[in-house]
Design an enzyme around this catalytic site. Structure first.
Site, PDB file in Angstrom:
ATOM      1  CD  GLU A 260     -17.577  11.081  -0.894  1.00 45.34           C
ATOM      2  OE1 GLU A 260     -17.367  10.159  -1.336  1.00 45.34           O
ATOM      3  OE2 GLU A 260     -16.009  11.278   0.069  1.00 45.34           O
TER       4      GLU A 260
ATOM      5  NE  ARG B 227      -2.812  -1.022   3.463  1.00 44.28           N
ATOM      6  CZ  ARG B 227      -2.442  -2.155   4.130  1.00 44.28           C
ATOM      7  NH1 ARG B 227      -2.218  -3.097   3.884  1.00 44.28           N
ATOM      8  NH2 ARG B 227      -1.851  -2.206   5.668  1.00 44.28           N
TER       9      ARG B 227
ATOM     10  CE  LYS C 231     -14.252  11.408   2.041  1.00 38.77           C
ATOM     11  NZ  LYS C 231     -13.379   9.652   0.988  1.00 38.77           N
TER      12      LYS C 231
ATOM     13  CE  LYS D 163     -14.591  12.739  -3.303  1.00 35.98           C
ATOM     14  NZ  LYS D 163     -13.997  11.547  -3.337  1.00 35.98           N
TER      15      LYS D 163
END
Length: 360
Positions: free
Chosen positions: A188, A56, A147, A230
Protein backbone atom coordinates in the site's frame (compact mmCIF):
# COMPACT_ATOMS: atom_id res chain seq x y z
CA UNK A 1 22.37 -18.03 -13.59
CA UNK A 2 20.60 -18.09 -10.22
CA UNK A 3 16.91 -18.94 -10.00
CA UNK A 4 14.66 -15.91 -10.21
CA UNK A 5 13.00 -16.62 -6.85
CA UNK A 6 15.73 -18.50 -4.96
CA UNK A 7 13.98 -18.16 -1.61
CA UNK A 8 10.57 -19.57 -2.57
CA UNK A 9 9.84 -23.15 -3.59
CA UNK A 10 7.29 -23.88 -6.32
CA UNK A 11 4.90 -25.05 -3.57
CA UNK A 12 5.30 -21.74 -1.71
CA UNK A 13 4.71 -19.79 -4.90
CA UNK A 14 1.52 -21.75 -5.65
CA UNK A 15 0.18 -21.22 -2.12
CA UNK A 16 0.76 -17.45 -2.33
CA UNK A 17 -0.78 -17.23 -5.78
CA UNK A 18 -3.84 -19.24 -4.72
CA UNK A 19 -4.40 -17.04 -1.66
CA UNK A 20 -4.15 -13.84 -3.71
CA UNK A 21 -6.63 -15.16 -6.27
CA UNK A 22 -9.11 -16.12 -3.53
CA UNK A 23 -9.05 -12.61 -2.07
CA UNK A 24 -9.78 -10.96 -5.42
CA UNK A 25 -12.10 -13.58 -6.91
CA UNK A 26 -14.59 -11.95 -9.34
CA UNK A 27 -16.94 -9.57 -7.54
CA UNK A 28 -14.96 -9.62 -4.29
CA UNK A 29 -12.79 -7.12 -2.47
CA UNK A 30 -11.34 -6.47 0.98
CA UNK A 31 -12.90 -5.11 4.17
CA UNK A 32 -10.17 -3.08 5.87
CA UNK A 33 -11.10 -3.45 9.53
CA UNK A 34 -7.54 -2.75 10.68
CA UNK A 35 -8.00 0.68 12.23
CA UNK A 36 -5.62 1.27 15.13
CA UNK A 37 -7.04 1.91 18.59
CA UNK A 38 -6.70 5.67 18.10
CA UNK A 39 -8.22 5.71 14.62
CA UNK A 40 -11.13 3.54 15.74
CA UNK A 41 -11.63 5.99 18.60
CA UNK A 42 -12.17 8.80 16.10
CA UNK A 43 -14.79 6.71 14.27
CA UNK A 44 -16.61 5.95 17.54
CA UNK A 45 -16.38 9.55 18.73
CA UNK A 46 -18.45 10.65 15.72
CA UNK A 47 -21.37 8.57 17.00
CA UNK A 48 -20.73 9.46 20.68
CA UNK A 49 -19.54 5.97 21.64
CA UNK A 50 -16.71 5.52 24.14
CA UNK A 51 -13.48 4.08 22.73
CA UNK A 52 -13.26 0.92 24.87
CA UNK A 53 -11.96 -2.49 23.87
CA UNK A 54 -15.45 -3.94 24.31
CA UNK A 55 -17.05 -1.34 22.02
CA UNK A 56 -14.37 -1.92 19.39
CA UNK A 57 -14.91 -5.67 19.68
CA UNK A 58 -18.68 -5.33 19.47
CA UNK A 59 -18.59 -3.27 16.29
CA UNK A 60 -16.12 -5.63 14.61
CA UNK A 61 -18.31 -8.58 15.66
CA UNK A 62 -21.28 -6.81 14.11
CA UNK A 63 -19.41 -6.70 10.79
CA UNK A 64 -17.92 -10.20 10.88
CA UNK A 65 -21.17 -11.87 11.96
CA UNK A 66 -23.23 -10.26 9.19
CA UNK A 67 -25.28 -12.45 6.86
CA UNK A 68 -23.17 -15.22 5.24
CA UNK A 69 -24.03 -13.74 1.83
CA UNK A 70 -21.37 -11.13 2.61
CA UNK A 71 -18.83 -13.64 1.30
CA UNK A 72 -20.19 -12.99 -2.20
CA UNK A 73 -18.72 -9.47 -2.01
CA UNK A 74 -15.89 -9.73 0.53
CA UNK A 75 -12.93 -12.00 -0.22
CA UNK A 76 -10.64 -10.84 2.56
CA UNK A 77 -10.69 -8.97 5.88
CA UNK A 78 -7.69 -7.05 7.27
CA UNK A 79 -7.52 -7.11 11.07
CA UNK A 80 -5.65 -5.05 13.64
CA UNK A 81 -3.50 -7.01 16.14
CA UNK A 82 -6.03 -6.53 18.96
CA UNK A 83 -8.92 -7.73 16.79
CA UNK A 84 -7.12 -10.90 15.68
CA UNK A 85 -7.23 -12.21 19.24
CA UNK A 86 -10.77 -11.12 20.12
CA UNK A 87 -13.88 -13.31 20.01
CA UNK A 88 -17.47 -13.01 18.87
CA UNK A 89 -20.42 -12.68 21.22
CA UNK A 90 -20.66 -16.46 20.99
CA UNK A 91 -17.07 -16.94 22.14
CA UNK A 92 -15.68 -17.89 18.71
CA UNK A 93 -12.28 -16.37 17.76
CA UNK A 94 -12.73 -13.80 14.99
CA UNK A 95 -10.44 -15.64 12.52
CA UNK A 96 -12.72 -18.68 12.82
CA UNK A 97 -15.83 -16.54 12.31
CA UNK A 98 -14.33 -15.01 9.16
CA UNK A 99 -12.96 -18.26 7.74
CA UNK A 100 -16.30 -19.92 8.45
CA UNK A 101 -17.76 -17.64 5.76
CA UNK A 102 -15.06 -18.63 3.29
CA UNK A 103 -13.27 -15.28 3.66
CA UNK A 104 -9.47 -14.95 3.89
CA UNK A 105 -8.01 -13.43 7.08
CA UNK A 106 -5.37 -10.69 6.84
CA UNK A 107 -3.42 -8.57 9.31
CA UNK A 108 -1.92 -5.05 9.37
CA UNK A 109 1.80 -5.41 10.16
CA UNK A 110 3.34 -1.94 9.84
CA UNK A 111 3.73 0.03 13.06
CA UNK A 112 2.71 3.39 11.73
CA UNK A 113 4.40 6.30 10.04
CA UNK A 114 7.45 8.19 11.33
CA UNK A 115 9.06 11.41 10.06
CA UNK A 116 11.61 11.03 7.28
CA UNK A 117 14.50 13.25 8.35
CA UNK A 118 15.90 15.57 5.73
CA UNK A 119 12.59 15.87 3.91
CA UNK A 120 9.83 18.46 3.75
CA UNK A 121 7.59 16.88 6.37
CA UNK A 122 7.49 13.53 4.59
CA UNK A 123 7.25 10.12 6.24
CA UNK A 124 8.24 6.49 6.10
CA UNK A 125 6.77 3.48 7.92
CA UNK A 126 8.29 1.53 10.80
CA UNK A 127 7.96 -2.10 11.83
CA UNK A 128 10.55 -4.10 9.88
CA UNK A 129 12.41 -5.09 13.06
CA UNK A 130 11.01 -8.42 14.22
CA UNK A 131 8.61 -8.57 11.27
CA UNK A 132 9.60 -12.10 10.24
CA UNK A 133 8.83 -13.47 13.71
CA UNK A 134 5.52 -11.60 13.83
CA UNK A 135 4.56 -12.88 10.38
CA UNK A 136 5.34 -16.46 11.41
CA UNK A 137 3.11 -16.06 14.48
CA UNK A 138 0.29 -14.46 12.47
CA UNK A 139 0.42 -17.29 9.92
CA UNK A 140 0.15 -19.81 12.74
CA UNK A 141 -2.76 -17.86 14.23
CA UNK A 142 -4.85 -17.99 11.06
CA UNK A 143 -3.71 -15.17 8.77
CA UNK A 144 -2.95 -15.69 5.08
CA UNK A 145 -2.16 -12.15 3.97
CA UNK A 146 -0.69 -8.98 5.47
CA UNK A 147 -0.85 -5.26 4.71
CA UNK A 148 1.75 -2.51 5.04
CA UNK A 149 0.89 1.16 4.46
CA UNK A 150 3.27 3.88 3.40
CA UNK A 151 2.09 7.43 2.79
CA UNK A 152 3.34 10.07 0.39
CA UNK A 153 2.04 13.58 -0.06
CA UNK A 154 1.73 15.94 -3.00
CA UNK A 155 2.93 19.53 -2.65
CA UNK A 156 5.18 21.90 -4.60
CA UNK A 157 8.23 19.97 -3.36
CA UNK A 158 6.73 16.55 -2.65
CA UNK A 159 6.96 13.69 -3.04
CA UNK A 160 10.74 13.94 -3.02
CA UNK A 161 13.00 11.39 -4.70
CA UNK A 162 14.15 10.43 -1.18
CA UNK A 163 10.62 9.71 0.05
CA UNK A 164 9.71 7.74 -3.08
CA UNK A 165 12.86 5.59 -2.89
CA UNK A 166 12.69 5.02 0.87
CA UNK A 167 9.03 4.00 0.90
CA UNK A 168 9.43 1.77 -2.16
CA UNK A 169 12.32 -0.04 -0.48
CA UNK A 170 10.44 -0.46 2.81
CA UNK A 171 7.44 -1.92 0.96
CA UNK A 172 9.72 -4.34 -0.90
CA UNK A 173 11.39 -5.50 2.33
CA UNK A 174 7.95 -6.04 3.89
CA UNK A 175 6.73 -8.00 0.86
CA UNK A 176 9.78 -10.24 0.79
CA UNK A 177 9.55 -11.02 4.52
CA UNK A 178 5.81 -11.77 4.23
CA UNK A 179 6.30 -14.22 1.40
CA UNK A 180 9.02 -16.03 3.33
CA UNK A 181 6.40 -16.72 5.99
CA UNK A 182 3.55 -17.76 3.69
CA UNK A 183 1.66 -14.46 3.80
CA UNK A 184 0.52 -12.63 0.67
CA UNK A 185 1.76 -9.02 0.96
CA UNK A 186 -0.75 -6.26 0.24
CA UNK A 187 1.51 -3.41 -0.85
CA UNK A 188 0.00 0.00 0.00
CA UNK A 189 1.75 3.15 -1.25
CA UNK A 190 -0.94 5.73 -0.48
CA UNK A 191 -0.67 9.15 -2.06
CA UNK A 192 -2.66 11.39 0.25
CA UNK A 193 -5.56 13.47 -1.14
CA UNK A 194 -4.54 16.56 0.85
CA UNK A 195 -3.86 19.63 -1.28
CA UNK A 196 -5.21 21.54 -4.25
CA UNK A 197 -3.45 19.59 -7.01
CA UNK A 198 -5.39 18.64 -10.12
CA UNK A 199 -6.04 15.20 -11.62
CA UNK A 200 -3.05 15.31 -14.00
CA UNK A 201 -0.63 16.04 -11.14
CA UNK A 202 -1.95 13.11 -9.10
CA UNK A 203 -1.69 10.83 -12.12
CA UNK A 204 1.93 11.83 -12.74
CA UNK A 205 2.90 11.28 -9.09
CA UNK A 206 1.01 7.98 -8.92
CA UNK A 207 2.88 6.70 -11.97
CA UNK A 208 6.26 7.72 -10.52
CA UNK A 209 5.55 6.14 -7.14
CA UNK A 210 4.19 2.87 -8.55
CA UNK A 211 7.10 2.57 -10.98
CA UNK A 212 9.55 2.93 -8.08
CA UNK A 213 7.63 0.40 -5.98
CA UNK A 214 7.70 -2.27 -8.69
CA UNK A 215 11.39 -1.62 -9.41
CA UNK A 216 12.07 -2.24 -5.70
CA UNK A 217 9.86 -5.36 -5.62
CA UNK A 218 11.81 -6.71 -8.60
CA UNK A 219 15.14 -5.92 -6.96
CA UNK A 220 14.04 -7.83 -3.85
CA UNK A 221 12.92 -10.87 -5.90
CA UNK A 222 9.32 -10.57 -4.75
CA UNK A 223 7.01 -13.07 -6.47
CA UNK A 224 4.44 -10.74 -8.04
CA UNK A 225 1.81 -13.44 -8.67
CA UNK A 226 1.65 -13.80 -4.88
CA UNK A 227 1.08 -10.12 -4.09
CA UNK A 228 -1.75 -7.57 -4.18
CA UNK A 229 -1.55 -3.80 -4.64
CA UNK A 230 -3.53 -1.31 -2.54
CA UNK A 231 -3.11 2.11 -4.18
CA UNK A 232 -5.04 5.34 -4.17
CA UNK A 233 -7.39 6.06 -7.02
CA UNK A 234 -6.10 8.95 -9.12
CA UNK A 235 -8.15 11.88 -7.84
CA UNK A 236 -7.65 15.61 -7.54
CA UNK A 237 -6.69 17.07 -4.15
CA UNK A 238 -9.49 17.73 -1.68
CA UNK A 239 -8.99 21.49 -2.09
CA UNK A 240 -8.93 21.44 -5.90
CA UNK A 241 -11.60 23.80 -7.24
CA UNK A 242 -12.33 21.67 -10.29
CA UNK A 243 -14.53 18.62 -9.82
CA UNK A 244 -13.82 15.62 -12.05
CA UNK A 245 -16.32 13.02 -13.20
CA UNK A 246 -15.99 9.32 -12.29
CA UNK A 247 -15.12 8.70 -15.94
CA UNK A 248 -12.20 11.17 -15.78
CA UNK A 249 -10.99 9.65 -12.51
CA UNK A 250 -11.28 6.18 -14.02
CA UNK A 251 -9.33 6.99 -17.19
CA UNK A 252 -6.52 8.65 -15.22
CA UNK A 253 -6.38 5.77 -12.73
CA UNK A 254 -6.31 2.95 -15.27
CA UNK A 255 -3.80 4.81 -17.46
CA UNK A 256 -1.45 5.20 -14.48
CA UNK A 257 -1.77 1.51 -13.60
CA UNK A 258 -1.14 0.41 -17.20
CA UNK A 259 2.07 2.43 -17.25
CA UNK A 260 3.48 1.14 -13.96
CA UNK A 261 1.90 -2.09 -12.67
CA UNK A 262 3.02 -5.42 -14.18
CA UNK A 263 0.31 -7.72 -15.55
CA UNK A 264 1.60 -10.47 -13.24
CA UNK A 265 -0.06 -8.77 -10.26
CA UNK A 266 -3.39 -10.59 -9.64
CA UNK A 267 -5.35 -7.71 -8.20
CA UNK A 268 -5.44 -4.00 -7.44
CA UNK A 269 -7.54 -3.24 -4.35
CA UNK A 270 -8.13 0.50 -4.13
CA UNK A 271 -8.25 2.41 -0.85
CA UNK A 272 -11.09 4.91 -0.55
CA UNK A 273 -8.93 7.84 0.59
CA UNK A 274 -11.59 9.94 2.24
CA UNK A 275 -14.14 9.65 -0.58
CA UNK A 276 -17.77 9.25 0.44
CA UNK A 277 -19.17 5.74 0.18
CA UNK A 278 -21.07 6.76 -2.94
CA UNK A 279 -18.08 8.45 -4.60
CA UNK A 280 -15.87 5.41 -3.97
CA UNK A 281 -18.47 3.05 -5.46
CA UNK A 282 -19.13 5.23 -8.52
CA UNK A 283 -15.41 5.71 -9.20
CA UNK A 284 -14.70 1.98 -8.81
CA UNK A 285 -17.57 1.18 -11.15
CA UNK A 286 -16.25 3.64 -13.74
CA UNK A 287 -12.73 2.17 -13.41
CA UNK A 288 -14.14 -1.22 -14.39
CA UNK A 289 -15.90 0.24 -17.43
CA UNK A 290 -12.90 2.07 -18.93
CA UNK A 291 -12.40 0.99 -22.57
CA UNK A 292 -8.77 0.01 -21.95
CA UNK A 293 -7.30 -3.44 -21.43
CA UNK A 294 -7.05 -4.23 -17.71
CA UNK A 295 -4.99 -7.37 -16.94
CA UNK A 296 -5.63 -7.22 -13.18
CA UNK A 297 -8.79 -7.49 -11.06
CA UNK A 298 -9.67 -3.93 -10.07
CA UNK A 299 -11.53 -4.01 -6.79
CA UNK A 300 -11.72 -2.45 -3.33
CA UNK A 301 -9.98 -2.49 0.03
CA UNK A 302 -12.18 -0.01 1.83
CA UNK A 303 -12.35 0.90 5.51
CA UNK A 304 -14.41 4.04 6.02
CA UNK A 305 -16.21 3.59 2.68
CA UNK A 306 -17.54 0.19 3.81
CA UNK A 307 -18.28 1.06 7.43
CA UNK A 308 -19.64 4.61 7.55
CA UNK A 309 -23.30 3.70 6.97
CA UNK A 310 -23.05 0.78 9.39
CA UNK A 311 -21.61 3.02 12.13
CA UNK A 312 -24.30 5.63 11.51
CA UNK A 313 -27.02 2.99 11.75
CA UNK A 314 -25.53 1.36 14.87
CA UNK A 315 -25.00 4.43 17.08
CA UNK A 316 -23.59 2.15 19.79
CA UNK A 317 -27.01 0.60 20.53
CA UNK A 318 -27.44 -3.20 20.55
CA UNK A 319 -31.02 -2.72 19.30
CA UNK A 320 -29.57 -1.27 16.07
CA UNK A 321 -27.26 -4.21 15.34
CA UNK A 322 -29.44 -5.73 12.62
CA UNK A 323 -29.94 -2.37 10.87
CA UNK A 324 -26.18 -1.75 10.96
CA UNK A 325 -25.48 -5.18 9.49
CA UNK A 326 -27.98 -4.56 6.69
CA UNK A 327 -26.28 -1.24 5.92
CA UNK A 328 -22.87 -2.94 5.82
CA UNK A 329 -24.11 -5.77 3.58
CA UNK A 330 -25.74 -3.27 1.22
CA UNK A 331 -22.54 -1.22 0.89
CA UNK A 332 -20.41 -4.34 0.40
CA UNK A 333 -22.78 -5.62 -2.28
CA UNK A 334 -22.65 -2.25 -4.08
CA UNK A 335 -18.87 -2.37 -4.19
CA UNK A 336 -18.87 -6.01 -5.26
CA UNK A 337 -20.98 -4.94 -8.23
CA UNK A 338 -18.71 -1.94 -8.85
CA UNK A 339 -15.68 -4.25 -8.97
CA UNK A 340 -17.20 -5.86 -12.07
CA UNK A 341 -18.60 -2.65 -13.59
CA UNK A 342 -22.19 -3.53 -12.73
CA UNK A 343 -23.03 -0.91 -10.12
CA UNK A 344 -26.11 0.77 -11.54
CA UNK A 345 -26.86 2.99 -8.54
CA UNK A 346 -27.05 6.75 -8.83
CA UNK A 347 -26.61 9.47 -6.24
CA UNK A 348 -30.35 10.00 -6.51
CA UNK A 349 -31.30 6.80 -4.70
CA UNK A 350 -28.30 6.22 -2.46
CA UNK A 351 -28.79 6.63 1.28
CA UNK A 352 -27.89 9.96 2.91
CA UNK A 353 -25.11 8.44 5.04
CA UNK A 354 -23.36 7.15 1.91
CA UNK A 355 -22.93 10.75 0.74
CA UNK A 356 -21.30 12.04 3.94
CA UNK A 357 -17.71 13.20 3.56
CA UNK A 358 -15.19 10.75 5.03
CA UNK A 359 -12.19 13.01 4.48
CA UNK A 360 -9.96 13.50 7.52
Amino acid sequence: MTHQFPSLSSEQQKELSDIAQRVVAPGKGILAADESTGTMGKRLQKINVENTEENRRYFRDLLFSADPSISESVGGVILFHETLYQKSDGGVPFPEVIKGKGIVVGIKVDKGTVPLNGSDGEATAQGLDGLSERCAAYKKDGCDFAKWRCVLKISDSCPSALAIAENANVLARFASICQQNGLVPVVEPEILPDGDHDLARCQHVTEKVLAAVYKALSDHHVYLEGTLLKPNMVTAGQSCTRKYTPQEVAMATVTALRRAVPAAVPGVCFLSGGQTEEEASLNLDAINRVPLQRPWKLTFSFGRALQASALAAWQGKPANKEAAQKAFCSTAKANGLASTGQYANTTGNAGQSSKQSLYV
